[in-house]
Write a protein that holds these residues in place. Structure first.
Motif, mmCIF file in Angstrom:
data_model
loop_
_atom_site.group_PDB
_atom_site.id
_atom_site.type_symbol
_atom_site.label_atom_id
_atom_site.label_comp_id
_atom_site.label_asym_id
_atom_site.label_seq_id
_atom_site.Cartn_x
_atom_site.Cartn_y
_atom_site.Cartn_z
ATOM 1 N N THR B 410 -6.908 46.476 69.333
ATOM 2 C CA THR B 410 -6.746 46.539 67.881
ATOM 3 C C THR B 410 -5.556 45.723 67.384
ATOM 4 O O THR B 410 -5.622 45.100 66.340
ATOM 5 C CB THR B 410 -6.587 48.012 67.446
ATOM 6 O OG1 THR B 410 -7.702 48.758 67.958
ATOM 7 C CG2 THR B 410 -6.541 48.145 65.937
ATOM 8 N N TYR B 411 -4.459 45.794 68.129
ATOM 9 C CA TYR B 411 -3.296 45.020 67.671
ATOM 10 C C TYR B 411 -2.453 44.588 68.856
ATOM 11 O O TYR B 411 -2.646 45.061 69.977
ATOM 12 C CB TYR B 411 -2.474 45.807 66.650
ATOM 13 C CG TYR B 411 -1.754 47.032 67.163
ATOM 14 C CD1 TYR B 411 -0.448 46.951 67.674
ATOM 15 C CD2 TYR B 411 -2.357 48.289 67.114
ATOM 16 C CE1 TYR B 411 0.221 48.078 68.134
ATOM 17 C CE2 TYR B 411 -1.699 49.417 67.567
ATOM 18 C CZ TYR B 411 -0.402 49.302 68.079
ATOM 19 O OH TYR B 411 0.246 50.415 68.547
ATOM 20 N N SER B 516 -11.385 41.677 66.559
ATOM 21 C CA SER B 516 -10.422 41.341 65.512
ATOM 22 C C SER B 516 -9.116 42.052 65.810
ATOM 23 O O SER B 516 -9.112 43.217 66.204
ATOM 24 C CB SER B 516 -10.944 41.797 64.147
ATOM 25 O OG SER B 516 -12.110 41.083 63.823
ATOM 26 N N MET B 518 -5.451 43.173 64.166
ATOM 27 C CA MET B 518 -4.886 43.330 62.829
ATOM 28 C C MET B 518 -3.463 42.779 62.725
ATOM 29 O O MET B 518 -2.912 42.687 61.635
ATOM 30 C CB MET B 518 -4.930 44.796 62.406
ATOM 31 C CG MET B 518 -4.169 45.752 63.258
ATOM 32 S SD MET B 518 -4.608 47.448 62.776
ATOM 33 C CE MET B 518 -3.143 48.330 63.288
ATOM 34 N N GLY B 536 1.334 44.023 60.176
ATOM 35 C CA GLY B 536 -0.079 44.405 60.242
ATOM 36 C C GLY B 536 -0.345 45.502 61.251
ATOM 37 O O GLY B 536 -1.448 46.037 61.329
#
Lengths: 171, 551
Positions: B410-411, B516, B518, B536
């Motif tokens: 996610t990140y 994706s 973030m 983000g």
């Protein structure tokens, strides 16, 4: 690309042609077409690193594009020797050698070991050397072991840190 | 014996207690004043709770005992018994139960130059019967070659562990020369041996054999000079085959080890170790050692100590598995001889199961595949040599397990960034600049680290397109980390100058699936400094790095 950058890129390509054709003895095969493709890719990738903003010349590292990596990988072994020649350019432009190492890593395989070891030599930029150490490790952990161990006491903090990371992967 | 009116010349003895039997210890010896002979007789503990699978180390389905070094009628000249000494090797095999038990004996004999196998008698032991097997008579009858000096004896039975007990002895008529060799069922992946001796009056023979059903690679090490130096030998052993180490011969003849190094010629003592290089969790080696006294003809038998495993733990708890990706799991166990954790993953291959295969599946080699976001548990089970009853190491069923979190990358979070050297390209007239090496890890939505190699971080600078090989290394390391290096710019001016760097966005590709991310960054790059703002992320994972002058 401004005049100065074009001049730099031309000089890089010329340097390749003039200096880089000593036999490297790595046993790969290449041809003039492959060499021309590599020169184009290297020139294009390098040109993105040079620009002008507000009248001030700027040098920054812009990574190669997916398309450029795909083209190099498509050439495979034929790209190894042309890329290896960039490692011996004199005088060195460090971003050039870093691009060469990153492309060699994308090709992978035992034929890249020789050039990657050359890229790990002390006369290379520390960022290039750290990347080369990664590349050697990716090809062969056994081959990389003495390099990783030697790099633990390297003069570059960046190389030492990479060596410690890699050494942990042996355990 | 006389008071009870017992007849015969041999039999069995049992010492039992209604409770707390494990608190009892026993010692049994016999002696002959006239001959000047005495011998300790090995007593065996009996645990009615023992299961066959705990003591069936070779997984043959039958309980198997071995005596590794029975001296045969014509003794090995190395023992330096007087010429003409003849030994009488014999076995005493006792059924400790009130039911009949069948047993079978087989031999693996050894001459100075050859080895071979020979079957022995099949025995039907009546309740509580002690049977004498006259090996000397078998050898005289040609069942074993007359020139054979040694044999190992293998005893198999349809009984449960410890329902049969056996000793082997080999003495001459005067009882002055000879030795016993005990039976044991123990096989192990590692044996630690005590002292061996070699001097003008003593020498030692050490052996290890393969008690398994497949060939194995055995390593033997002699430690000397207070354990600071070693002598290493390796040998492939077929089932029932033994490696035979005459320590005195190695020293006298300067036999080099596998590294080309001989033992010092003045060496008189040391210790030893056997390791099974093929079978780690449950080994297949048995061993034995004798030290003999050339002056008095005494031969003393000594045993090594088997090694075993205590706790087992999985490598990763929990294991992070990327959605639609894979992650490997393994098992470490604490080894009670080395006092260290060892990788015993291969003992658990083909035993892994997932509690919820709709979340994660697991294959033969413990490679987990993320099927859907969520959590589950995976389990494995296998027997390992255990350490709980030294000096025996019965197999124990180990059942390691661990949580499995199927994660969606996610990140990216960054624990650190460091300034790197300035590229010489920037050292042209007027070019100055700051470059940094930014370290990143991959995290899921629950802030769990996605520890997996081979994921490719990609970046997009100012909307110019994706670069999926920008990271160093181009794909993540096994801990899910990668570096963005170098990050910075040089400027062709001698005065302080700054500009905003292009916004940087990220993505991650794993096994063809693009996730994706973030995380995004903004930056300010100066001639003499750099600022990088990582944003983000969950707020605690956002970060701003500033090096040098970024005003």
């Amino acid at each position: 690309m401004n005049k100065a950058q074009r001049s730099l890129c031309r000089s890089l390509v010329l340097s390749c042609i003039v200096i880089g054709y000593a036999s490297l003895g790595f046993g790969q095969t290449s041809d003039s077409k492959s060499s021309a493709i590599i020169e184009r890719i290297m020139t294009t990738a390098l040109s993105r690193c040079y620009s002008t903003a507000n009248g001030v010349k700027r040098i920054t590292f812009e990574p190669a594009t997916n398309q450029e990596f795909a083209e190099v990988e498509g050439l495979g072994q034929k790209a190894v020797e042309p890329l290896a020649k960039y490692l011996d350019l004199q005088p060195k432009n460090d971003l050039t050698q870093l691009f060469a190492v990153k492309f060699l890593m994308a090709i992978g395989g035992s034929s890249t070991l020789g050039p990657l070891k050359r890229a790990f030599a002390q006369d290379q930029w520390e960022v290039t050397r750290a990347a080369a150490l990664d590349g050697i490790f990716a090809v062969s952990r056994a081959e990389a072991k003495p390099y990783v161990e030697a790099a633990l006491s390297d003069g570059s903090q960046l190389v030492r840190r990479r060596a410690r990371d890699l050494l942990n992967l042996y355990q | 014996v006389q008071a009870a009116g017992l007849t015969g010349s041999y039999g069995g003895v049992k010492v039992s207690a209604a409770a707390h039997a494990s608190s009892l210890d026993t010692l049994h010896f016999l002696f002959d004043d006239t001959a000047g002979f005495s011998a300790l007789l090995k007593m065996f503990s009996y645990d009615p709770q023992t299961k066959l699978e705990e003591r069936d180390y070779a997984v043959t389905g039958v309980w198997t005992l071995r005596a590794p070094m029975l001296a045969l009628s014509n003794p090995d000249p190395a023992l330096a018994f007087p010429p003409g000494t003849t030994l009488r090797p014999q076995l005493f095999i006792r059924n400790t139960t009130g039911k009949p038990i069948n047993a079978a004996v087989r031999f693996n004999w050894r001459t100075a130059g050859t080895t071979g196998a020979a079957p022995g008698p099949a025995l039907h032991l009546n309740p509580y019967e002690t049977r004498l097997v006259d090996v000397a008579a078998l050898q005289s009858a040609g069942a074993l070659p007359k020139e054979a000096a040694w044999t190992s004896v293998t005893l198999t039975t349809n009984g449960l562990p410890d329902e049969i007990m056996a000793v082997a002895a080999s003495y001459d008529q005067t009882l002055r020369y000879g030795a016993q060799t005990p039976f044991s069922d123990q096989l192990s992946f590692q044996w630690e041996g005590g002292m061996w001796e070699y001097d003008p009056y003593h020498s030692s023979i050490i052996t290890a054999g393969n008690g398994g059903t497949k060939p194995t690679q055995a390593a033997f090490t002699i430690f000397y000079n207070q354990g600071t130096q070693r002598y290493d030998v390796e040998q492939t052993l077929k089932p029932d085959e033994q490696m035979w180490i005459d320590v005195g011969q190695l020293i006298r003849e300067h036999v080099p080890d596998k590294n080309g190094k001989p033992l010092p010629s003045d060496l008189t003592m040391g210790s030893y170790e056997f390791r099974d290089l093929t079978n780690k969790g449950v080994g297949s080696l048995f061993e034995g050692k004798i030290i003999y006294d050339k002056t008095y003809g005494h031969v003393a038998y000594g045993c090594g100590t088997c090694c075993g495993y205590a706790q087992t733990v999985v490598f990763y708890a929990p294991l992070g598995v990327p959605f639609s990706g894979t992650a490997g799991q393994g098992v470490n166990s604490y080894q009670n001889c080395n006092l260290d954790w060892e990788d015993v993953s291969d003992s658990f291959w083909n035993t892994w199961t997932s509690a919820n295969t709709s979340v994660a599946t697991v294959d033969y080699y413990a490679t987990h595949t993320g099927v859907a976001t969520g959590s589950t548990t995976s389990y494995a089970s296998a027997y390992l040599d255990g350490p709980n009853r030294p000096p025996s190491c019965p197999r124990q069923l180990k059942t390691p397990s661990g949580g499995v979190n199927v994660q969606v990358p996610t990140y990216f979070f960054s624990p650190s960034a460091k300034q790197t050297g300035t590229p010489s390209a920037c050292v042209q007239a007027g070019y100055t600049g700051y470059f940094i090496d930014v370290s990143y890890y991959v995290a899921d939505a629950n802030s769990g680290r996605v520890s997996k190699s081979g994921m490719a971080p990609g970046e997009n600078l100012g909307g110019t397109g994706w670069h999926d090989a920008y990271a160093t290394p181009p794909t993540t390391k096994s801990d899910g980390s990668f570096d963005d290096t170098p990050f910075g710019a040089c400027y062709g001016t001698s005065v302080h100058y700054c500009e905003a760097g292009p916004p940087q966005s990220f993505r991650l590709t794993n096994n063809g699936t693009v996730f994706s991310i973030m995380t995004n960054t903004t930056s300010r790059k100066c001639t003499d400094g750099i600022q990088l703002v990582i944003q983000g992320n969950p707020s605690a994972q956002n970060k701003t790095y500033a090096f040098g002058n970024t005003q």
